[in-house]
Structures are given as structure tokens and as C-alpha cells.
Design a protein around this motif. Structure first.
Motif, PDB file in Angstrom:
ATOM      1  N   HIS A 207      13.275 -17.115 -38.797  1.00  0.00           N
ATOM      2  CA  HIS A 207      14.313 -16.806 -37.810  1.00  0.00           C
ATOM      3  C   HIS A 207      15.380 -17.893 -37.729  1.00  0.00           C
TER       4      HIS A 207
ATOM      5  N   THR B 241      19.314 -17.430 -38.490  1.00  0.00           N
ATOM      6  CA  THR B 241      20.294 -17.798 -37.473  1.00  0.00           C
ATOM      7  C   THR B 241      21.396 -18.658 -38.077  1.00  0.00           C
TER       8      THR B 241
ATOM      9  N   ILE C  22      22.792 -17.491 -28.286  1.00  0.00           N
ATOM     10  CA  ILE C  22      22.653 -17.040 -29.670  1.00  0.00           C
ATOM     11  C   ILE C  22      22.719 -15.525 -29.746  1.00  0.00           C
TER      12      ILE C  22
ATOM     13  N   LEU D 135      18.599 -10.556 -36.624  1.00  0.00           N
ATOM     14  CA  LEU D 135      19.196 -11.764 -37.197  1.00  0.00           C
ATOM     15  C   LEU D 135      19.579 -11.534 -38.659  1.00  0.00           C
TER      16      LEU D 135
ATOM     17  N   GLY E 169      15.561 -19.987 -32.599  1.00  0.00           N
ATOM     18  CA  GLY E 169      16.832 -20.001 -33.307  1.00  0.00           C
ATOM     19  C   GLY E 169      17.617 -21.280 -33.084  1.00  0.00           C
TER      20      GLY E 169
ATOM     21  N   HIS F 267      20.750 -22.729 -35.188  1.00  0.00           N
ATOM     22  CA  HIS F 267      22.039 -22.864 -34.497  1.00  0.00           C
ATOM     23  C   HIS F 267      22.567 -24.283 -34.625  1.00  0.00           C
TER      24      HIS F 267
END
Length: 547
Positions: A12, A16, A68, A239, A531, A535
Motif C-alpha cells: 500500500h 501511495t 491521502i 490505490l 500510506g 506519502h
């Protein structure tokens, strides 16, 4: 044509990062070794011929920021659970503590009455005060997780309460719990958030339990743990969609074999014997730091002129250091499909309420301490401390309509204090069998009927039960030692003296190599399905590109 960014790992966090960077116009290549994306946050048909999509590894969402979801336009729905937890009294399973988030302040169904049922009425007010304190810390700290790292002093000022800082950051978690609660049962319920996936004692001055606890209680600014509608695969599916639609190239079946810090990644596609090469300005590692170290070492051997942290260190020494510092998981995950919810010995609580939150079994504080000592000696704790949740009570969409109508439910069981080191004594098949038996025995200790009597069967007539040891996680997900956090958790701030001169350092994603950044759970503020690592790595890349 060279890429701007190559991302190693399609979990994930990698997805992201890919989505953010591709949306910013970067040429992104993501390489995932398995045949599907999502990493540990996937849904799977775990049982042959049974139409049930279980969240196979990770299972709840707390730390995924709304920022996000909004930035990437994700169609993700999370369901808040009404019941926080249910904990049968191991000494008398005919009674238990049901914590209802909607309980009235007074009366027979109040929080005070619920605590009184387990002879812990004085702890009811302490419970309310304690979690008001964690909510305050969550409200102040959670927004910083998607910003450049605050310093330790800045984080302290944000919390703005010296007592809370001392309790949650400077004193061992066990000391604080013992000072604030009298009941062994209540202490255990609170303590488990500091032990999930973390093999430590509550009073250890290293404060590993404190860091684990902090991440468990600050999610979303509230500490709530929510159920993802459609299962964990729905989250990573969104995602992946966002990344693809933004133009990222996502390649599965692509095993990375080496990384050169100068910007070269070597990888194999499927069963191909030869290696492919990708070049990029920046490499993002959505793998555990220990895995990245091995890839960098392989890259140094392939390109002797390239700098690497381990060059010049004899191989025997490298192996010894790797063993000493290897991450270690400490849990067993068991997935079950039931024909119906089992009956409880506590007839005053409906199974639909007990299993709707986190169901704690054999998790008195004294039981947790005893389990740690047993496991540290190389034994399997008996009884095994377990936590359970039922996805389908909040979201039946992971079952086919026919299966849901039949009354079937899924259970996810997380057994604590079973460290990876147990494999030194037991083979993985034997350990898996022993742990599965220990989980079922722990369940049976509080049920009015054997759990095996309500386990569904698959198309071959086999029980619908799936058990994952730390080695199973290591092999399936490349998590060293089965550590679900990729290694020791860090405080969500920069410690005094930490370098903060580069974007990667300020965002907590730096490695020893300027062109290689962490973007997974091993980053500062990594861990869990959030995430945040992805990020923050993306933000560091974008900040550096305009500097």
C-alpha cells in the motif's frame, strides 16, 4: 528511457507513492515480486470453493489519513465499530467486560455498570480519563504524520501537557498502566495495544511497548480502528487504480535482485533467466530496511565501484551483524470461516456484541507477563493471549449473498507473544500446528461450545481455518522475521541531533544513500496500513525536485 522514480514493492505504501508521484508528472515504474499488488493489505479467497474474500494479513484501518484518501480521490469506505471490546474474565468466563462506545453515563447499561460486572467499578472513571488523555495526544500528533518531522521538543510542545508526555513517552507503559488502573483484567485490555507485533515486557525501559502503544491510539486523530468495506483489498485496489490512472507503470512478477545507489535496479520478470535493468533518478524502497540492505549489498557486488555501507566488512561479520539486528515478529494470525457465531459462557452478552469489537481472550496483565516469560524461554504460552475481530458483523459484503444469508461469519485471530525465535526449536509446520491448536484452545476456554463445531468446511470438506506464522509472513511478504512493522518502531519525531538538512531527512525517509529513500513501514512514522511512508517519500522527492 530512464524513469524518474523506481519503486521496489507494490504494497500500500509503494502504491501511495506511485500515485502521488505520477500525478505530479513523474515517470514512475513500480516493481512487485508477487503476482498481485497490495502486499499485506490484500483480500483473498482463502478457502477452496468458498465465496469469502478474507483480509488475509492486515485487517483493520486506523492510521490511513483522510488527507491521502482526498488527495488521491480514493473510493474507500470505513465503518466505525460501536463496541470497543469484550473481555471475558479468565477466572470466571461467565462474566466479562463489554465496552460500548454508546453506553449511557448512568444506569444498568452504563460504562460503570459494565466495569462493575468484573469487580472493576473503580476503574470505570480511570478508563474514561485515560482515553481522554490518549485522544488529546492523538488530536495533537496525528496531523504531523503527513508533515515534515517535528523535533522532539516541538512534539512535546504540541502535546502541551508535561504529565502526558512523561506518561506516554518517558515512563515504561507498564508503570503507567499499573498506576492508573487497579484491575488485572482492565490493565491487560489497555496493555495489549503496546504488544501487538512487539515482543517486549511492559516495564522494559527501552520503551518498545510505548512506541507500539502510541501508534495504536493516535490513528485518525481519535485512535479508532475501522473496518474497510470490501476488505483490505478494497483499499489497495483503489490505490492501484489511482496510480495507474495517473500514469504509473505497475509491474507484478518482478523480483528485484540488486540496487545500485547510483540509480540502477536489476530485476527478473517471472521465470526469465536473464536480468532486466531499470534506471532512475531516485529509488524508493517499499521493503524492510533489512531487505534493502541485502539488495544494496548485491548491487555493490555487481558494481564494485559503487559505494555501499557494507563494503570492506568481512562477510562473516556482516552475517553476524545481520543476525543480531534482524527484525523479529511475535504473532500468529489465524483466519476462520464459521457457520455461525459461537455461544459464550457469558449469557448476558450476545455474541453479536462480543465479537463486534476487539474480543480479548486470556489477556490479563499477569497473563501477558507470564506469556512473555514463557516465550522468552523458548516455549509456547498456555493459555495463549489472543485478540479476535469479526469483519462480517460490520461489513458482510466480503461474503457472497448466499453465504451471508446462511449466518456465516469470519473471525480473525491475532495471537500475541509467539516470537520468530520459536522456529529455532520447532520446524515451521510443527510450530504452525501447535500455534493453531493453542489458538483454538484459548478460544474454547471462554466459549460455551467448542469452536471446531462451528468452523465451516471448504469444497474438499476441510475445515476453513488458515494459520500464518512469522515464517509464513516472511516468505509470502518478504517481512524479515515476520515483523509486521519491518523493524523496530520509531517515535514520530526527530530526536535531538538528527540530521534534517535534506528533504529525505526532514520527511523521515532517508537512508545512507541520497538517491535511495524508504517509502514503507521502515520509514520514520511507518508501520500499519497508513500510506504515510509512501506519502512522505513522495513529498521528499517532489520537494527535492524543485529545490
Amino acid at each position: 528511457m530512464p524513469h524518474d522514480v523506481v519503486i521496489i514493492g507494490g504494497g500500500h505504501n509503494g502504491l501511495t507513492a506511485a500515485a502521488y508521484l505520477a500525478r505530479a508528472g513523474k515517470r514512475v515504474l513500480l516493481l512487485e515480486r508477487s503476482d498481485h499488488l497490495g502486499g499485506a493489505a490484500v483480500s483473498a479467497d482463502a478457502f477452496e470453493g468458498v465465496d469469502a474474500r478474507l483480509s488475509r494479513y492486515s485487517y483493520l484501518v486506523s492510521l490511513l489519513p483522510q488527507r491521502i484518501i482526498d488527495d488521491l480521490g480514493l473510493d474507500v469506505r470505513l465503518v466505525r465499530r460501536r463496541f470497543s471490546s469484550y473481555t471475558p474474565d479468565p477466572s470466571d468466563p461467565a462474566r466479562g467486560l463489554l465496552v460500548d462506545n454508546e453506553a449511557p453515563s448512568t444506569g444498568s447499561g452504563s460504562t460503570a455498570a459494565a466495569f462493575a460486572r468484573v469487580d472493576a467499578e473503580p476503574d470505570a472513571a480511570a478508563w474514561q480519563a485515560f482515553y481522554a488523555d490518549t485522544a488529546h495526544v492523538a488530536e495533537r500528533l496525528f496531523p504531523t504524520l503527513t508533515e515534515p518531522l517535528p523535533t522532539r521538543d516541538e512534539a512535546r510542545d504540541l502535546i502541551g501537557d508535561e504529565r502526558l508526555w512523561r506518561e506516554f513517552v518517558e515512563r515504561p507503559l507498564g508503570e503507567v498502566i499499573d498506576a492508573r488502573f487497579a484491575s488485572d483484567l482492565v490493565r491487560g485490555v489497555v496493555a495489549t495495544d503496546g504488544l501487538i507485533g512487539t515482543f517486549t515486557e511492559l516495564d522494559d525501559p527501552a520503551l518498545d511497548a510505548n512506541r507500539c502503544f502510541l501508534y495504536h491510539v493516535i490513528g485518525g486523530g481519535t485512535g479508532d480502528w475501522d473496518v474497510p468495506v470490501g476488505g483490505m483489498g478494497a483499499v489497495t485496489g483503489e490505490l492501484a487504480r489511482a496510480a495507474r490512472e495517473a500514469g504509473a507503470e505497475l509491474v507484478t512478477g518482478a523480483e528485484v535482485v540488486s540496487v545500485d545507489p547510483a540509480g540502477e535496479v536489476r530485476w527478473r520478470q517471472g521465470d526469465e533467466s536473464g536480468e532486466r535493468m531499470a534506471h532512475a533518478d531516485v529509488i524508493l524502497a517499499n521493503v524492510a530496511p533489512a531487505v534493502l540492505d541485502r539488495l544494496l549489498e548485491a548491487g555493490a557486488q555487481a558494481s564494485p565501484a559503487s559505494p555501499a555501507a557494507t563494503v570492506g566488512v568481512p562477510s562473516v561479520v556482516r552475517e553476524r551483524l545481520r543476525h543480531l539486528h534482524a527484525p523479529e515478529g511475535a504473532q500468529v494470525k489465524v483466519n476462520l470461516l464459521l457457520t455461525r457465531l459461537p455461544r459464550l459462557r457469558d449469557t448476558s452478552v450476545a455474541p453479536e456484541a462480543a465479537f463486534a469489537g476487539t474480543f480479548h481472550i486470556n489477556e490479563l496483565e499477569t497473563q501477558l507477563d507470564s506469556a512473555y516469560r514463557t516465550a522468552a524461554r523458548g516455549g509456547i504460552p498456555s493459555p495463549l493471549p489472543c485478540e479476535i475481530y469479526c469483519h462480517t458483523l460490520s461489513d458482510p459484503s466480503i461474503l457472497s449473498p448466499e453465504l451471508a444469508a446462511s449466518g456465516a461469519h469470519t473471525l480473525t485471530v491475532f495471537g500475541l507473544h509467539v516470537p520468530h525465535r520459536l522456529l529455532e526449536r520447532f520446524g515451521n509446520d510443527e510450530l504452525r500446528e501447535r500455534l493453531q491448536s493453542a489458538v483454538l484452545a484459548s478460544l474454547d476456554s471462554v466459549l460455551a461450545e467448542p469452536i471446531e463445531g462451528v468452523i465451516a468446511t471448504d469444497a474438499a470438506g476441510l475445515p476453513c481455518i488458515e494459520t500464518k506464522t512469522t515464517l509464513d509472513l516472511e516468505e509470502a511478504l518478504a517481512m524479515p522475521g515476520g515483523n509486521i512493522f519491518h523493524g523496530p518502531l520509531s517515535w514520530p519525531w526527530a530526536e535531538p541531533g538528527a540530521a534534517l538538512s535534506t528533504p529525505a531527512e526532514r520527511w523521515g525517509v532517508a537512508t545512507a544513500h541520497p538517491g535511495v529513500l524508504l517509502c514503507g513501514s521502515g520509514a520514520v512514522r511507518g508501520g500499519a496500513v497508513s500510506g504515510i511512508g509512501g506519502h512522505n517519500a513522495a513529498m521528499a522527492v517532489l520537494e527535492a525536485s524543485v529545490a
